[in-house]
Design a protein around this motif. Structure first.
Motif, short mmCIF file in Angstrom:
data_model
loop_
_atom_site.label_atom_id
_atom_site.label_comp_id
_atom_site.label_asym_id
_atom_site.label_seq_id
_atom_site.Cartn_x
_atom_site.Cartn_y
_atom_site.Cartn_z
N UNK A 87 0.80 -1.23 0.00
CA UNK A 87 0.00 0.00 0.00
C UNK A 87 0.83 1.28 0.00
N UNK A 88 2.09 1.20 0.43
CA UNK A 88 2.98 2.37 0.43
C UNK A 88 3.80 2.47 -0.85
N UNK A 89 3.51 1.62 -1.84
CA UNK A 89 4.20 1.69 -3.11
C UNK A 89 5.53 0.97 -3.15
N UNK A 90 5.86 0.23 -2.09
CA UNK A 90 7.13 -0.50 -2.09
C UNK A 90 6.98 -1.81 -2.87
N UNK A 91 8.06 -2.21 -3.52
CA UNK A 91 8.03 -3.41 -4.37
C UNK A 91 7.99 -4.66 -3.51
N UNK A 92 7.00 -5.49 -3.71
CA UNK A 92 6.92 -6.78 -3.03
C UNK A 92 7.29 -7.93 -3.96
N UNK A 93 6.77 -7.91 -5.19
CA UNK A 93 7.01 -9.00 -6.13
C UNK A 93 7.22 -8.43 -7.54
N UNK A 94 7.85 -9.22 -8.40
CA UNK A 94 8.05 -8.83 -9.79
C UNK A 94 7.96 -10.08 -10.66
N UNK A 95 7.48 -9.90 -11.88
CA UNK A 95 7.36 -11.04 -12.79
C UNK A 95 7.44 -10.58 -14.23
N UNK A 96 8.11 -11.37 -15.06
CA UNK A 96 8.06 -11.22 -16.51
C UNK A 96 6.79 -11.90 -16.99
N UNK A 97 6.11 -11.32 -17.99
CA UNK A 97 4.77 -11.76 -18.34
C UNK A 97 4.66 -12.01 -19.84
N UNK A 98 4.06 -13.15 -20.19
CA UNK A 98 3.65 -13.41 -21.56
C UNK A 98 2.38 -14.25 -21.49
#
Length: 373
Positions: A87-98
């Motif tokens: 909710x504070x805009x901090x990065x929790x997860x990331x993923x490459x997407x197709x």
């Protein structure tokens, strides 16, 4: 897939292979492997990448509603990436997407795969979506677009599952903070193919016979660092926001609908400045050892940041990425803590101190995302 199981065991029989708990690191010649990987004559098995699959009729609209990227109208075969923010805009997860028209495939750093899957499962509510871990079935192999095309990528819905890295182009709705022209990553040609896990043994056999050249994870990481490309498992800590890493260019859509953390994204971009900024470091190569991830970065005796990624590059020598305080002078001579004492580091600005506060700044034309045939 049990994350404690030693990955890439198939490649231990390849001459020169060094395999550890994170997979195939190198085959005895990391610099030569970098050259071959960049030239498209080698491919890199990426045991530190996992495959998640999201099926169901609501998958794209659902992911669009919870992630930083606009995905509701994502076309089959088009590559992008997303961030999940708190909710504070901090990065929790990331993923490459197709997406292949039936399933959305997420390529995720190994350390983030289980937490991301657990979060997605909690967020389903009554929607027609089914996230699952597909890593027991599929593995990820990286290389140039041409090299990835030579791999037996799976295509369960008729669309080959090959993710083409959009970095460093500025995607539709994105924003690039780096002002260096040309961007050091402009010639980056990187793709990741999803292959049947059983194909890893055949890839190792081909390497043993001399029919296929391989590169290790160290080579892939060196090319990534030289392109200033951020990565969840390396460059993100508990405070990181997308602006600090110049990740707005490919992973954030500034004009899409609401999602968790959007208020912070908009406020920092339009009215404020990110509190920290990513820099590239050219390290003094006279020492025998590279600094470790997490090594403190100093100006004199004052700690201003920490190293997030480090490598020995085949052309540039010792290089690193680091996150430092926004107020760190751009012309400051930096020192990095090393095992044998301080290491001098020349700073290259990636995210400038004035990044953000764009509400009253005229929007200039910028390069769009590169496309590939």
């Amino acid at each position: 897939m049990d994350a404690t199981t030693a990955p890439d065991a198939e490649f231990a029989r390849v001459p020169g292979a060094v395999v550890d708990e994170t997979g195939l690191r190198h085959l005895g010649n990391p610099l030569g492997e970098q050259r071959a990987l960049a030239a498209g004559t080698a491919v890199a098995p990426l045991a530190d990448r996992r495959v998640l699959a999201v099926s169901g009729e609501d998958r794209l609209s659902w992911l669009d509603s919870v992630a930083s990227q606009a995905l509701a109208r994502l076309q089959p075969g088009v590559s992008t990436e997303l961030l999940i923010l708190d909710p504070q805009g901090r990065i929790e997860h990331a993923a490459s997407v197709v997406d292949d028209g039936e399933t959305t495939w997420l390529l995720v750093d190994d350390s983030d795969a289980d937490p991301l899957l657990a979060w997605l499962l909690r967020m389903r509510f009554r929607l027609r979506v089914q996230p699952r871990d597909a890593s027991d079935e599929y593995a990820v192999v990286g290389g140039t677009a041409a090299a990835a095309a030579s791999l037996p990528a799976v295509s369960p819905a008729g669309v080959p599952l090959v993710w083409h890295d959009p970095w460093p182009g500025v995607s539709v709705g994105g924003w690039g903070y780096a002002v260096t022209a040309p961007h050091p990553g402009i010639d980056r040609d990187w793709a990741e193919a999803v292959v049947p896990r059983a194909q890893l043994a055949e890839l190792a056999d081909a390497a043993v016979r001399g029919e296929r050249m391989l590169a290790g994870r160290d080579a892939a990481e060196a090319l990534r660092i030289a392109a200033w490309r951020p990565r969840r498992s390396a460059d993100v800590d508990e405070r990181a926001i997308p602006h600090e890493l110049d990740w707005m260019r490919t992973a954030v859509h500034l004009e899409k609908g609401c999602y968790r953390g959007q208020e912070t994204v908009a406020k920092v971009h339009n009215l404020g400045h990110p509190p920290r900024r990513l820099v590239a470091l050219q390290l003094d190569g006279s020492g025998s050892e590279l600094p470790k991830q997490g090594a403190e970065v100093r100006v004199g005796d004052d700690v201003v940041g920490a190293v997030t990624s480090v490598a020995l590059h085949f052309e540039e020598g010792p290089i690193a990425l680091a996150v430092v305080k926004r107020t760190t002078p751009v012309d400051a001579q930096l020192l990095v803590d090393g095992a044998d004492g301080p290491i001098a580091a020349a700073q290259e600005v990636i995210v400038p101190p004035e990044a953000g506060a764009t509400a009253n700044v005229p929007r200039l034309p910028r390069l769009g995302r590169r496309t590939r045939a």
